[in-house]
Every structure is written in structure tokens, then in C-alpha cells.
Design a protein around this motif. Sequence first.
Motif, PDB file in Angstrom:
ATOM      1  N   GLY A   7       0.809  -1.217   0.000  1.00  0.00           N
ATOM      2  CA  GLY A   7       0.000   0.000   0.000  1.00  0.00           C
ATOM      3  C   GLY A   7       0.837   1.259   0.000  1.00  0.00           C
ATOM      4  N   SER A   8       1.876   1.288   0.850  1.00  0.00           N
ATOM      5  CA  SER A   8       2.718   2.488   0.928  1.00  0.00           C
ATOM      6  C   SER A   8       3.512   2.688  -0.364  1.00  0.00           C
ATOM      7  N   VAL A   9       3.931   1.604  -1.001  1.00  0.00           N
ATOM      8  CA  VAL A   9       4.668   1.716  -2.267  1.00  0.00           C
ATOM      9  C   VAL A   9       3.749   2.264  -3.355  1.00  0.00           C
ATOM     10  N   ARG A  10       2.519   1.774  -3.379  1.00  0.00           N
ATOM     11  CA  ARG A  10       1.561   2.265  -4.385  1.00  0.00           C
ATOM     12  C   ARG A  10       1.276   3.754  -4.184  1.00  0.00           C
ATOM     13  N   LYS A  11       1.154   4.173  -2.930  1.00  0.00           N
ATOM     14  CA  LYS A  11       0.926   5.595  -2.653  1.00  0.00           C
ATOM     15  C   LYS A  11       2.139   6.430  -3.052  1.00  0.00           C
ATOM     16  N   SER A  12       3.320   5.889  -2.836  1.00  0.00           N
ATOM     17  CA  SER A  12       4.532   6.598  -3.244  1.00  0.00           C
ATOM     18  C   SER A  12       4.584   6.760  -4.758  1.00  0.00           C
ATOM     19  N   ILE A  13       4.180   5.713  -5.481  1.00  0.00           N
ATOM     20  CA  ILE A  13       4.123   5.800  -6.946  1.00  0.00           C
ATOM     21  C   ILE A  13       3.151   6.902  -7.353  1.00  0.00           C
TER      22      ILE A  13
END
Length: 121
Positions: free
Chosen positions: A46-52
Motif C-alpha cells: 500500500g505504501s509503495v503504491r501511494k509513493s508511486i
Amino acid sequence: MVKAYELRTQTKEELLKTLADLRKEASELAVAKVTGGAASKVAKIGSVRKSIARVLTVFNQQRKEGVRKAQAGMKYKSKDIRLKQTRAMRRALTKQQQNKKTLKQQKKETHFPQRRYALKA
């Protein structure tokens, strides 16, 4: 997690490199999820997707700002730069068009002005 204010200082190439790294990490985490990896890796998706999403947002904002600067002062602007209003508002008459009067109406107003009446208090 990537902060937006940190991304704004980066150049286009750095942003694209960051985006590529994050996408690679996301694909690795997706593989870890399928293979039954650690819970911490699954939670990190989830955090990686938000960073993207943050990187893409900053990238698109910078691109749009560049286009705005390039088109400043030009008579016609591209559609994504123009003001977003409702379709009806974009097609509505301007103030000047609304206030225009026909020659007949102008003559009528000058020759027969509205009468003023004095009222006793």
C-alpha cells in the motif's frame, strides 16, 4: 515512503528513475504476496503504491507548469491548461455580449427615459 516536498526538488530524470525503482519494488512485493511472503512485505504494498502515486502527481504537476510557462501570453491555450468550468458556463455569453443593445433599443432609451417621480415623505 517518499515525501512530496522532497520530490518537487528533483528533476524530471530523477523523478522517472524514482518511479522506475518504486514500480520494480511494487512488482517484487506482488510476487512476494503470491508466494506467501512475510506479512511486512504484504503490508508495504500500500505504501509503495501511494509513493508511486505521489511521484506521478508531482511529475504531472511539473509538466503542466512547464506547459503553462511556455504558453503564457499566447492567444490560444491547450485544453488541459484552460479553465475548467461547466459546459454551459463555457458557452454562456460574456458580460459585454449580455450588455449589448440594438440600435432601436438605444434610441428608445435615449428618447424615452424612465420617468422619475418625487414622493412625499
